[in-house]
Write an enzyme that holds these catalytic residues in place. Structure first.
Site, PDB file in Angstrom:
ATOM      1  N   HIS A 283       0.811  -1.219   0.000  1.00 41.96           N
ATOM      2  CA  HIS A 283       0.000   0.000   0.000  1.00 41.96           C
ATOM      3  C   HIS A 283       0.850   1.277   0.000  1.00 41.96           C
ATOM      4  CE1 HIS A 283      -3.228  -2.814   0.809  1.00 41.96           C
ATOM      5  NE2 HIS A 283      -4.071  -1.861   0.492  1.00 41.96           N
ATOM      6  N   SER A 305      -7.782   0.039  -1.928  1.00 41.32           N
ATOM      7  CA  SER A 305      -6.947  -0.606  -0.906  1.00 41.32           C
ATOM      8  C   SER A 305      -7.630  -1.897  -0.462  1.00 41.32           C
ATOM      9  CB  SER A 305      -6.791   0.310   0.310  1.00 41.32           C
ATOM     10  OG  SER A 305      -7.913   0.186   1.181  1.00 41.32           O
ATOM     11  N   ASP A 306      -6.921  -2.738   0.255  1.00 46.26           N
ATOM     12  CA  ASP A 306      -7.605  -3.855   0.906  1.00 46.26           C
ATOM     13  C   ASP A 306      -8.019  -3.368   2.304  1.00 46.26           C
ATOM     14  OD1 ASP A 306      -8.739  -6.285   1.502  1.00 46.26           O
ATOM     15  OD2 ASP A 306      -7.023  -7.495   0.942  1.00 46.26           O
ATOM     16  N   TRP A 307      -8.733  -4.208   2.991  1.00 45.17           N
ATOM     17  CA  TRP A 307      -9.391  -3.940   4.267  1.00 45.17           C
ATOM     18  C   TRP A 307      -8.473  -3.282   5.306  1.00 45.17           C
ATOM     19  CZ3 TRP A 307     -14.542  -4.968   5.153  1.00 45.17           C
ATOM     20  CH2 TRP A 307     -14.969  -5.043   6.488  1.00 45.17           C
TER      21      TRP A 307
END
Ligand code: BGC
Length: 745
Positions: A283, A305-307
């Site tokens: 990220h 983004s992921d979680w």
């Protein structure tokens, strides 16, 4: 020493969706610019913010509690924070009608109360079908789709998943997973299409073509999302969300190409790797997210983004010393939308950063333009509301039929001593083992719930293996004892005693359903209780037929050697019970082939495309079953392997033909696999690499000729300077037991 030719690969990148008229893109670009010019900074940053359904709910909606939307919080999210996107469900599937109700309320706030009436983009993990819609068609998981080696089927599963997801009112699917399954311990292995670059690239691309078509504003299509870009699937220790260590060459040779294929197939969103590669949390990785993804792969869509992973740059990875610095890093690295997902901190921090000019307006405009572009592409500005008339498209008879066919094609028969299978329908059988009478074990994670393990929530009309066998040969011919749970004895003694009175034992072993980190393991061997159950049953002398329902190839060496037949079913989905029974009793002819190498021992992790060093001295590729292995109830004979030329130039294609004959007594499908071996290279070359596959159907006695076209870039690899090159020299093509050589000038 061979001379090195630098191959200029014309990537043929297309803007947005292939086959889409260029004027539509131009028109959308104009609309985006116009809208952007009218937006305040706050409205722009809101578009980059994605929160989960929990943020706008009164009650969470669990199996004991029904879900309730909090309309005050919903208005706050959309009107105060201007959020552009919502996701998920916590944690149980809703009926499609309830989805319509929720999505309608959400779009109502955007359309009727917000200043610019920008529709909200709802996203969900419809991994193997519309996961979170009650009763939806749930296909075999990705590892099985890899085992099918069937591009048509991959495309069809994409089409059906989109139809049912869109019918539920949801236009964005966080799928497909283009991570390569080269770390078999990883609890997300089953979410991949297997260990091979070409297989994953092709199956994933076909899925995208089916899921998106050439117009994602259509009622039957959704926006797809390539994940988890990139390197996520290769954690050194095999545990989820732990570091990957890979050189640039390894990244470019193995892990990047499936994403490149997904971009070419038209995917318009990408989700970021939740972990880190070589010490850099993805990220925060400008090189991967901007230089490579945008600069080289020419990706034009949205990066989400992921979680919670932007926050984690500060809280977990400690590469950002404040939460605000984490937001700055991620946005400047190239993340367009933050899956925050529980609060509005991203919005507030980015607003501060923008006002301080620590994040330039240009970067915000760029991210927002991409988000608006996909909303226009999806047709949300014309109509973001769910359509009642689509409800009847969920779980149609036709979809169930395709699903059953898919399950049959993705189950792999790996051992069949003396053709013990198929069993006669007159047999008396003992059915035993922890996976014999459960649906969850055939579906895995992302089924009704995140973990997929709430057996009580599974549809009552779907059949476990036990139920399907009872139906097929009559209840009176079936004895059932569970034997063990996944890891403890229940009634092994009874099962062993019952073996006395039957003709064969159908032993169903494997793993419980799991997803992500909860699926981490410390031991690759199957649990001891199950091994012990198998050993005791084998001792009875009755033929044991072992079936494995599992998300990764757990080590079963002692069982495999002594079972008369072994079926690797992995996670065949909602029709898996019927499909398994069909195969066991001959109503279907198995045609799956392993999309991963099946290891023989705990530390025996070697891929089929191993390097020379891995097959030298005492080293060997001696797995339990190799990649591409799979048996049928008929036999196939390969002949007449022919190449269009024996010497080709660096920009020439090569055509390969081969004849395949069904020499057995029954109709069957065969996945024809073409491998390429590059004999010498300036970087050590793999033993062989899959470069083509076709699934064909042959009647008894029938012969078909299969044609493959090898493109120049299929002969290339990543050279010493980390650039893609082709080198002159000798190559071998192999198909089954046949080989042919050619030279690249
Ligand atoms: C997973 C993603 C998923 C996301 C949203 C994450 O934990 O890594 O694959 O899309 O959650 O549910």
């Amino acid at each position: 020493m061979k001379s090195v030719l630098i191959l200029l690969i014309i990537a043929g990148m297309t803007f947005a969706i292939p086959n889409k008229p260029a004027d539509k893109s131009v028109e959308i670009e104009k609309k985006v610019k116009k809208l952007l010019a009218e937006m305040t900074l706050e409205e722009k940053i809101g578009q980059m913010t994605q929160v989960t359904m929990q943020t706008i709910s009164k009650t969470q909606g669990t199996k004991l509690q029904s879900h309730e939307l909090d309309e005050v919080k919903l208005e706050e999210a959309i009107l105060k924070y201007h959020v552009g996107s919502l996701l998920n469900v916590y944690d149980v599937a809703h009926t499609a009608e309830y989805w319509h109700e929720i999505i309608t309320k959400i779009q109502d706030v955007a359309a009727k109360k917000s200043r610019l009436k920008i529709p909200v983009l709802y996203g969900i993990d419809a991994i193997h079908g519309a996961t979170y819609t009650v009763g939806a068609t749930l296909f075999p998981q990705a590892i099985n789709m890899g085992a099918s080696f069937n591009k048509e089927l991959a495309k069809r599963s994409g089409e059906i998943t989109s139809i049912e997801t869109r019918a539920s009112g949801i236009p964005w699917n966080f799928y497909p997973v283009m991570d390569l399954g080269r770390q078999p311990l990883w609890p997300r292995l089953w979410e991949t299409f297997g260990e091979d670059v070409h297989l994953a690239s092709m199956i994933g691309s076909e899925y995208i073509k089916g899921a998106q078509g050439d117009n994602i504003s259509s009622d039957s299509k959704v926006l797809t999302c390539l994940k988890h870009y990139v390197g996520y699937s290769f954690p050194f220790n095999g545990k989820d969300r732990t570091p990957a260590y890979m050189s640039e060459r390894t990244l470019r040779e193995y892990f990047l190409p499936p994403f490149e294929a997904g971009v070419k197939a038209g995917a318009l969103s990408v989700m970021v790797n939740s972990a880190e590669v070589d010490g850099i949390p993805t990220h925060s990785d400008y090189r991967l997210l901007t230089e490579i993804l945008r600069g080289e792969l020419k990706f034009k869509g949205v990066v989400v983004s992921d979680w919670e992973d932007i926050k984690r740059l500060h809280t977990r990875d400690r590469v950002a010393d404040t939460p605000k610095e984490a937001v700055r890093m991620a946005v400047m690295a190239g993340v367009d939308m933050s899956m925050v997902p529980y609060d509005f901190s991203f919005y507030e921090l980015l607003l501060e950063l923008a006002k301080e000019k620590a994040v330039p307006m240009k970067r915000i405009d760029e991210a927002v333009s991409r988000i608006l572009m996909v909303k226009f592409e999806l047709g949300l500005f014309e109509n973001a509301y769910p359509k009642k008339e689509l409800l009847s498209k969920i779980a149609t008879e036709e979809h169930t039929k395709v699903n059953l066919e898919a399950a049959r094609e993705t189950i792999t028969l790996v051992k069949n001593d003396n053709n013990i299978l198929p069993l006669s329908k007159k047999s008396k059988v003992l059915v035993t083992g922890p996976t014999a009478n459960m649906l969850s074990v055939m579906n895995g994670g992302w089924t009704i719930t995140w973990q997929g393990d709430e057996e009580s929530l599974y549809p009552k009309d779907k059949k476990t293996v036990l139920k399907a066998i009872e139906e097929k040969i009559g209840k009176e011919n079936v004895t059932y004892f569970e034997g063990t749970s996944f890891n403890a004895d229940i009634n092994t003694k009874d099962a062993v005693a019952a073996a006395e009175n039957v003709d064969a034992i159908i032993l169903c072993l494997g793993e419980k359903a799991y997803c992500e980190t909860p699926g981490n393991i410390n031991d690759f061997n199957l649990d001891h209780a199950q091994i012990s159950l198998a050993a005791q049953l084998i001792k009875t002398g009755k033929p044991v037929i072992t079936i494995m329902f599992e998300g990764r190839p757990r080590v079963i060496n002692s069982i495999a050697e002594k079972s008369k037949a072994v079926v690797i079913a992995f996670l065949p989905g909602m029709e898996g019970g019927i499909a398994t029974a069909d195969i066991l009793f001959g109503d279907a002819n198995p045609s799956g082939k392993l999309p991963v190498t099946y290891p023989k021992a705990q530390n025996d992790i070697v891929h089929y495309d191993y390097k020379p060093l891995e097959f030298f001295d005492a080293n060997a590729y001696a797995p339990q079953w190799s990649f591409g292995h799979g048996l049928s109830y008929t036999t196939f004979e390969y002949s007449d392997l022919k190449l269009s030329k024996n010497v080709i130039g660096k920009n020439e294609e090569l055509t390969v033909t081969v004849k395949v004959k069904n020499t057995g007594k029954r109709e069957g499908k065969e996945a024809v696999l073409l491998y390429l071996t590059d004999l010498y290279g300036s970087v050590s070359r793999p033993n062989k690499q899959l470069q083509g596959f076709e699934k064909i159907n042959l009647n008894s006695g029938e012969t078909k000729e299969v044609t493959f076209t090898l493109k120049p870039e299929q002969l290339s690899f990543i050279g010493r300077d980390n650039k893609r090159i082709t080198e002159q020299g000798d190559f071998i093509i192999s198909v089954e037991n046949l080989k042919a050589e050619f030279k690249l000038k």
